[in-house]
Design an enzyme around this catalytic site. Structure first.
Site, PDB file in Angstrom:
ATOM      1  N   ARG A  38       0.817  -1.209   0.000  1.00  0.00           N
ATOM      2  CA  ARG A  38       0.000   0.000   0.000  1.00  0.00           C
ATOM      3  C   ARG A  38       0.853   1.262   0.000  1.00  0.00           C
ATOM      4  O   ARG A  38       1.853   1.353   0.696  1.00  0.00           O
ATOM      5  CB  ARG A  38      -0.883  -0.016   1.243  1.00  0.00           C
ATOM      6  CG  ARG A  38      -1.929   1.037   1.248  1.00  0.00           C
ATOM      7  CD  ARG A  38      -2.908   0.806   2.352  1.00  0.00           C
ATOM      8  NE  ARG A  38      -3.820   1.947   2.381  1.00  0.00           N
ATOM      9  CZ  ARG A  38      -4.854   2.038   3.127  1.00  0.00           C
ATOM     10  NH1 ARG A  38      -5.153   1.065   3.955  1.00  0.00           N
ATOM     11  NH2 ARG A  38      -5.626   3.096   3.099  1.00  0.00           N
ATOM     12  N   GLY A  43       6.472   0.763   5.902  1.00  0.00           N
ATOM     13  CA  GLY A  43       7.347  -0.171   5.189  1.00  0.00           C
ATOM     14  C   GLY A  43       7.382   0.081   3.690  1.00  0.00           C
ATOM     15  O   GLY A  43       8.443   0.025   3.065  1.00  0.00           O
ATOM     16  N   CYS A  44       6.234   0.379   3.126  1.00  0.00           N
ATOM     17  CA  CYS A  44       6.151   0.615   1.685  1.00  0.00           C
ATOM     18  C   CYS A  44       6.864   1.919   1.305  1.00  0.00           C
ATOM     19  O   CYS A  44       7.497   1.995   0.256  1.00  0.00           O
ATOM     20  CB  CYS A  44       4.697   0.627   1.230  1.00  0.00           C
ATOM     21  SG  CYS A  44       3.891  -0.977   1.495  1.00  0.00           S
ATOM     22  N   THR A  45       6.765   2.906   2.152  1.00  0.00           N
ATOM     23  CA  THR A  45       7.462   4.171   1.891  1.00  0.00           C
ATOM     24  C   THR A  45       8.963   3.950   1.957  1.00  0.00           C
ATOM     25  O   THR A  45       9.702   4.404   1.078  1.00  0.00           O
ATOM     26  CB  THR A  45       7.023   5.255   2.897  1.00  0.00           C
ATOM     27  OG1 THR A  45       5.617   5.471   2.736  1.00  0.00           O
ATOM     28  CG2 THR A  45       7.773   6.556   2.672  1.00  0.00           C
ATOM     29  N   ALA A  48      10.083   2.132  -1.165  1.00  0.00           N
ATOM     30  CA  ALA A  48      10.072   3.029  -2.325  1.00  0.00           C
ATOM     31  C   ALA A  48      11.253   3.995  -2.266  1.00  0.00           C
ATOM     32  O   ALA A  48      11.912   4.237  -3.283  1.00  0.00           O
ATOM     33  CB  ALA A  48       8.759   3.798  -2.397  1.00  0.00           C
TER      34      ALA A  48
END
Length: 158
Positions: A38, A43-45, A48
Protein backbone atom coordinates in the site's frame (compact mmCIF):
# COMPACT_ATOMS: atom_id res chain seq x y z
CA UNK A 1 3.71 -20.71 -7.79
CA UNK A 2 6.08 -19.00 -10.20
CA UNK A 3 9.67 -20.16 -10.14
CA UNK A 4 12.97 -18.90 -11.47
CA UNK A 5 13.14 -19.66 -15.20
CA UNK A 6 9.39 -19.35 -15.77
CA UNK A 7 8.10 -16.85 -18.31
CA UNK A 8 7.02 -13.70 -16.49
CA UNK A 9 3.26 -13.09 -16.69
CA UNK A 10 2.35 -10.13 -18.89
CA UNK A 11 1.24 -6.90 -17.29
CA UNK A 12 -1.27 -4.39 -18.61
CA UNK A 13 -1.42 -1.91 -15.77
CA UNK A 14 -2.04 1.84 -15.80
CA UNK A 15 0.76 3.80 -14.20
CA UNK A 16 1.08 6.98 -12.19
CA UNK A 17 2.24 8.92 -15.24
CA UNK A 18 -0.75 8.19 -17.49
CA UNK A 19 0.92 5.34 -19.37
CA UNK A 20 0.48 1.58 -19.34
CA UNK A 21 3.04 -0.89 -18.04
CA UNK A 22 3.46 -3.73 -20.53
CA UNK A 23 6.34 -6.18 -20.20
CA UNK A 24 6.12 -7.08 -23.88
CA UNK A 25 7.14 -3.51 -24.73
CA UNK A 26 10.28 -3.94 -22.58
CA UNK A 27 11.32 -7.30 -24.04
CA UNK A 28 15.02 -7.32 -24.83
CA UNK A 29 15.82 -5.54 -21.55
CA UNK A 30 15.80 -6.86 -18.01
CA UNK A 31 13.03 -5.41 -15.81
CA UNK A 32 12.49 -5.22 -12.05
CA UNK A 33 8.95 -5.24 -10.75
CA UNK A 34 8.35 -5.05 -7.05
CA UNK A 35 4.95 -5.62 -5.48
CA UNK A 36 4.12 -3.78 -2.28
CA UNK A 37 0.97 -3.66 -0.15
CA UNK A 38 0.00 0.00 0.00
CA UNK A 39 1.09 3.56 -0.77
CA UNK A 40 2.30 5.77 2.05
CA UNK A 41 2.60 3.17 4.81
CA UNK A 42 5.86 2.99 6.74
CA UNK A 43 7.35 -0.17 5.19
CA UNK A 44 6.15 0.62 1.68
CA UNK A 45 7.46 4.17 1.89
CA UNK A 46 10.86 2.98 3.09
CA UNK A 47 11.02 0.41 0.28
CA UNK A 48 10.07 3.03 -2.33
CA UNK A 49 12.66 5.46 -0.96
CA UNK A 50 15.38 2.80 -1.02
CA UNK A 51 14.58 1.81 -4.62
CA UNK A 52 14.26 5.48 -5.59
CA UNK A 53 17.72 6.21 -4.17
CA UNK A 54 19.16 3.53 -6.47
CA UNK A 55 17.00 4.32 -9.51
CA UNK A 56 19.87 5.96 -11.42
CA UNK A 57 21.94 2.81 -10.98
CA UNK A 58 19.12 0.75 -12.50
CA UNK A 59 18.83 3.28 -15.35
CA UNK A 60 22.58 2.99 -16.01
CA UNK A 61 22.10 -0.77 -16.32
CA UNK A 62 19.20 -0.21 -18.73
CA UNK A 63 16.75 -1.84 -16.34
CA UNK A 64 13.28 -0.35 -15.83
CA UNK A 65 12.19 -0.37 -12.19
CA UNK A 66 8.45 -0.65 -11.55
CA UNK A 67 6.55 -0.70 -8.28
CA UNK A 68 3.05 -2.20 -8.25
CA UNK A 69 0.30 -2.17 -5.64
CA UNK A 70 -3.50 -2.33 -5.59
CA UNK A 71 -3.66 1.46 -5.12
CA UNK A 72 -5.05 3.74 -7.84
CA UNK A 73 -3.07 5.92 -10.22
CA UNK A 74 -4.21 8.98 -8.21
CA UNK A 75 -2.92 7.44 -4.98
CA UNK A 76 0.39 6.67 -6.70
CA UNK A 77 0.70 10.27 -7.92
CA UNK A 78 0.13 11.63 -4.39
CA UNK A 79 2.61 9.12 -2.98
CA UNK A 80 5.24 10.12 -5.54
CA UNK A 81 4.71 13.84 -4.96
CA UNK A 82 4.76 13.56 -1.18
CA UNK A 83 8.06 11.66 -1.12
CA UNK A 84 9.77 13.01 -4.24
CA UNK A 85 9.74 9.63 -5.97
CA UNK A 86 10.77 9.23 -9.59
CA UNK A 87 9.78 5.55 -9.74
CA UNK A 88 7.18 4.27 -12.14
CA UNK A 89 4.26 2.98 -10.08
CA UNK A 90 1.66 0.66 -11.58
CA UNK A 91 -1.94 0.47 -10.36
CA UNK A 92 -3.05 -3.15 -9.96
CA UNK A 93 -6.50 -2.21 -8.63
CA UNK A 94 -8.10 -5.47 -9.79
CA UNK A 95 -5.17 -7.49 -8.37
CA UNK A 96 -4.75 -9.40 -11.63
CA UNK A 97 -0.98 -8.96 -11.74
CA UNK A 98 -0.65 -9.77 -8.02
CA UNK A 99 -2.63 -12.96 -8.59
CA UNK A 100 -0.62 -13.89 -11.72
CA UNK A 101 2.62 -13.46 -9.80
CA UNK A 102 1.28 -15.32 -6.76
CA UNK A 103 1.64 -12.39 -4.38
CA UNK A 104 -2.07 -11.90 -3.57
CA UNK A 105 -2.17 -14.11 -0.49
CA UNK A 106 -3.94 -14.68 2.79
CA UNK A 107 -2.23 -12.72 5.53
CA UNK A 108 -2.77 -12.52 9.26
CA UNK A 109 -2.45 -9.62 11.66
CA UNK A 110 -3.44 -9.75 15.32
CA UNK A 111 -5.22 -13.04 14.68
CA UNK A 112 -7.33 -11.57 11.88
CA UNK A 113 -6.99 -13.14 8.43
CA UNK A 114 -7.33 -11.04 5.28
CA UNK A 115 -6.15 -10.98 1.66
CA UNK A 116 -3.27 -8.71 0.74
CA UNK A 117 -0.06 -8.28 -1.23
CA UNK A 118 2.96 -10.24 -0.04
CA UNK A 119 5.92 -7.90 -0.50
CA UNK A 120 7.84 -9.52 -3.38
CA UNK A 121 10.28 -8.57 -6.12
CA UNK A 122 10.88 -10.12 -9.53
CA UNK A 123 13.95 -9.60 -11.71
CA UNK A 124 12.94 -10.47 -15.25
CA UNK A 125 15.63 -11.22 -17.80
CA UNK A 126 15.81 -9.75 -21.29
CA UNK A 127 14.28 -13.01 -22.55
CA UNK A 128 11.12 -12.43 -20.46
CA UNK A 129 11.93 -15.18 -17.98
CA UNK A 130 12.15 -14.78 -14.22
CA UNK A 131 15.84 -14.49 -13.37
CA UNK A 132 15.41 -13.95 -9.61
CA UNK A 133 12.48 -13.94 -7.18
CA UNK A 134 12.38 -12.48 -3.70
CA UNK A 135 9.31 -13.32 -1.60
CA UNK A 136 8.31 -12.13 1.89
CA UNK A 137 10.77 -9.27 1.46
CA UNK A 138 12.25 -7.53 4.48
CA UNK A 139 12.83 -3.94 3.38
CA UNK A 140 16.23 -2.99 4.91
CA UNK A 141 18.93 -3.69 2.31
CA UNK A 142 16.54 -5.27 -0.18
CA UNK A 143 16.93 -2.65 -2.92
CA UNK A 144 20.73 -3.07 -2.75
CA UNK A 145 20.36 -6.86 -3.06
CA UNK A 146 18.15 -6.46 -6.15
CA UNK A 147 20.64 -4.02 -7.69
CA UNK A 148 23.50 -6.48 -7.07
CA UNK A 149 21.52 -9.28 -8.76
CA UNK A 150 20.66 -6.94 -11.66
CA UNK A 151 24.35 -6.06 -12.11
CA UNK A 152 25.21 -9.75 -12.12
CA UNK A 153 22.48 -10.44 -14.68
CA UNK A 154 23.74 -7.84 -17.14
CA UNK A 155 27.42 -8.30 -16.28
CA UNK A 156 27.87 -4.61 -15.58
CA UNK A 157 29.01 -2.41 -12.76
CA UNK A 158 26.40 0.29 -13.30
Amino acid sequence: MLQQGDVAPELGLPDSDGGTVRLVSMRGHPVVIYFYPRDDTSGCTREALEFNALSRDFVRLGIPLIGASPDTEASHRKFKEKHGLTLRLAADTEKRAAQAYGVWVEKSMYGRKYMGVERSTFLIGADGRLARIWRKVKVPGHAEAVLAAARELVGGNG
